[in-house]
Design a protein around this motif. Structure first.
Motif, PDB file in Angstrom:
ATOM      1  N   HIS A 155      55.696  -2.120 -26.044  1.00 46.10           N
ATOM      2  CA  HIS A 155      56.252  -1.835 -27.364  1.00 46.10           C
ATOM      3  C   HIS A 155      57.499  -2.664 -27.655  1.00 46.10           C
ATOM      4  O   HIS A 155      58.105  -2.532 -28.722  1.00 46.10           O
ATOM      5  CB  HIS A 155      56.601  -0.351 -27.480  1.00 46.10           C
ATOM      6  CG  HIS A 155      55.409   0.548 -27.611  1.00 46.10           C
ATOM      7  ND1 HIS A 155      54.683   0.996 -26.524  1.00 46.10           N
ATOM      8  CD2 HIS A 155      54.804   1.078 -28.705  1.00 46.10           C
ATOM      9  CE1 HIS A 155      53.695   1.756 -26.941  1.00 46.10           C
ATOM     10  NE2 HIS A 155      53.743   1.822 -28.256  1.00 46.10           N
ATOM     11  N   TYR A 173      56.176   6.173 -33.882  1.00 45.66           N
ATOM     12  CA  TYR A 173      57.137   5.107 -34.186  1.00 45.66           C
ATOM     13  C   TYR A 173      56.401   3.839 -34.607  1.00 45.66           C
ATOM     14  O   TYR A 173      56.753   3.190 -35.610  1.00 45.66           O
ATOM     15  CB  TYR A 173      58.007   4.862 -32.951  1.00 45.66           C
ATOM     16  CG  TYR A 173      58.566   3.474 -32.812  1.00 45.66           C
ATOM     17  CD1 TYR A 173      59.646   3.046 -33.597  1.00 45.66           C
ATOM     18  CD2 TYR A 173      58.025   2.586 -31.876  1.00 45.66           C
ATOM     19  CE1 TYR A 173      60.163   1.769 -33.455  1.00 45.66           C
ATOM     20  CE2 TYR A 173      58.554   1.309 -31.728  1.00 45.66           C
ATOM     21  CZ  TYR A 173      59.610   0.899 -32.518  1.00 45.66           C
ATOM     22  OH  TYR A 173      60.120  -0.363 -32.366  1.00 45.66           O
ATOM     23  N   ARG A 174      55.369   3.487 -33.851  1.00 52.46           N
ATOM     24  CA  ARG A 174      54.639   2.244 -34.107  1.00 52.46           C
ATOM     25  C   ARG A 174      53.921   2.266 -35.457  1.00 52.46           C
ATOM     26  O   ARG A 174      53.857   1.254 -36.161  1.00 52.46           O
ATOM     27  CB  ARG A 174      53.628   2.013 -32.971  1.00 52.46           C
ATOM     28  CG  ARG A 174      52.954   0.639 -33.018  1.00 52.46           C
ATOM     29  CD  ARG A 174      52.113   0.405 -31.770  1.00 52.46           C
ATOM     30  NE  ARG A 174      50.920   1.227 -31.723  1.00 52.46           N
ATOM     31  CZ  ARG A 174      50.723   2.213 -30.847  1.00 52.46           C
ATOM     32  NH1 ARG A 174      51.656   2.494 -29.950  1.00 52.46           N
ATOM     33  NH2 ARG A 174      49.601   2.904 -30.853  1.00 52.46           N
ATOM     34  N   THR A 175      53.402   3.425 -35.833  1.00 55.32           N
ATOM     35  CA  THR A 175      52.653   3.533 -37.093  1.00 55.32           C
ATOM     36  C   THR A 175      53.542   3.859 -38.282  1.00 55.32           C
ATOM     37  O   THR A 175      53.065   3.891 -39.421  1.00 55.32           O
ATOM     38  CB  THR A 175      51.574   4.626 -36.972  1.00 55.32           C
ATOM     39  OG1 THR A 175      52.193   5.895 -36.686  1.00 55.32           O
ATOM     40  CG2 THR A 175      50.567   4.283 -35.891  1.00 55.32           C
ATOM     41  N   TYR A 228      53.642   6.239 -30.516  1.00 55.60           N
ATOM     42  CA  TYR A 228      52.586   6.052 -31.521  1.00 55.60           C
ATOM     43  C   TYR A 228      53.121   6.321 -32.921  1.00 55.60           C
ATOM     44  O   TYR A 228      52.876   5.555 -33.863  1.00 55.60           O
ATOM     45  CB  TYR A 228      51.400   6.975 -31.214  1.00 55.60           C
ATOM     46  CG  TYR A 228      50.351   6.950 -32.305  1.00 55.60           C
ATOM     47  CD1 TYR A 228      49.436   5.901 -32.377  1.00 55.60           C
ATOM     48  CD2 TYR A 228      50.291   7.948 -33.271  1.00 55.60           C
ATOM     49  CE1 TYR A 228      48.487   5.854 -33.384  1.00 55.60           C
ATOM     50  CE2 TYR A 228      49.345   7.912 -34.281  1.00 55.60           C
ATOM     51  CZ  TYR A 228      48.441   6.861 -34.334  1.00 55.60           C
ATOM     52  OH  TYR A 228      47.516   6.816 -35.338  1.00 55.60           O
TER      53      TYR A 228
END
Length: 292
Positions: free
Chosen positions: A141, A115-117, A113
């Motif tokens: 991902h 990393y994604r944001t 999360y």
């Protein structure tokens, strides 16, 4: 026309040396003379070992290009007088982080999360697991997932594959996000200072199976977690970050475990952030950590 100015490139210099007068001045004066602006500065003098540590984040005050080579050559002339060991890092730079995990997914989910944001400025070139359970999460991902089963007999072969993936990924850091296997001494040595592990810290200590049930039976009042660098000594590597929260008699084993998972996530992500932002100095069995 937009009034928004482009964000200046930032740089981080970290250094340590024997304690002596002028250690702060030699770095800050050099930056001032070269026209750099200091955004953040931390320093610590460990009188027990007579060692000085400093971390400075800085940027150029003008739009002139920054030459790491020129900076390094000129600063080394000053640093050598103080026997400084130093490193320079510049933005934008994303650390490559390989994550190892077994079946528990809470720490992996939290890291993915962040990393994604963009909360953690990292790349994740690979996820390695000794179980197939979390492959779909990795696929969602878009991250390569390597299922490498392990037994007592296949451990050397499995770890050889792990090491190959780490090298081919050009990883800066390996994170054991509840990877429930003990790494061999050989792999620990290869990953020295470049691998972070997370585990629960129940007070008093409870080892072995079903630790939260043991803790409940003893009426535990503190639940915590410890993130540390991997070492040959199981769960005893240099500590980076710890978290703890109070609990009471109303916490059943499942509640203690849930609380522990939350603390593990926060503690691990904090440790990863400190590492990728060059906030950690490791010497001997200890660390100096300059948190924000």
């Amino acid at each position: 026309m937009s009034d928004i100015k482009p964000v200046s490139q930032t740089h981080i210099i970290t250094a340590d040396c024997p304690s002596r007068p002028g250690t702060v001045d030699v770095v800050t004066r050099f930056l001032c003379e070269k026209g750099f602006y200091i955004n953040e500065i931390h320093s610590f003098d460990d009188t027990a070992v007579n060692r000085f540590f400093i971390r400075i984040e800085f940027r150029a005050q003008t739009a002139t290009d920054f030459s790491a080579e020129t900076f390094s050559q000129e600063f080394e002339q000053r640093a050598s007088e103080f026997e400084m060991q130093w490193q320079l890092a510049s933005s934008p730079y994303k650390s490559k982080v390989v994550i190892m995990v077994s079946k528990h997914d809470h720490c992996l989910n939290d890291l993915l999360y962040r990393y994604r944001t963009g909360d953690l400025d990292i790349e994740i070139p690979a996820i390695i697991s000794n179980h197939p359970d979390l492959e779909e999460l990795a696929k969602w991902h878009g991250i390569p997932y390597y299922h490498l089963p392990i037994t007592k007999d296949t451990k050397p072969e499995q770890e050889a594959k792990v090491w190959q993936i780490i090298q081919e990924s050009d990883a800066d850091l390996v994170v054991l996000a509840r990877y429930m296997q003990v790494l061999s001494s050989d792999l620990c040595q290869k990953l020295s200072g470049k691998a972070i592990n997370i585990h629960h810290s129940l007070l008093p200590g409870f080892k072995g199976a079903r630790p939260y049930f043991q803790a409940y039976d003893r009426g535990i009042k503190l639940v915590g977690a410890t993130a540390h660098y991997v070492s040959d000594d199981l769960d005893e590597g240099p500590i980076i970050s710890q978290g703890v929260e109070t609990v009471d008699h109303g916490y059943y084993p499942k509640d203690l475990a849930a609380k522990g998972r939350d603390i593990e996530c926060l503690t691990l992500s904090r440790a990863v952030r400190c590492h990728i932002e060059h906030r950690i100095f490791m010497y001997g069995k200890k660390t100096v950590v300059f948190s924000k």
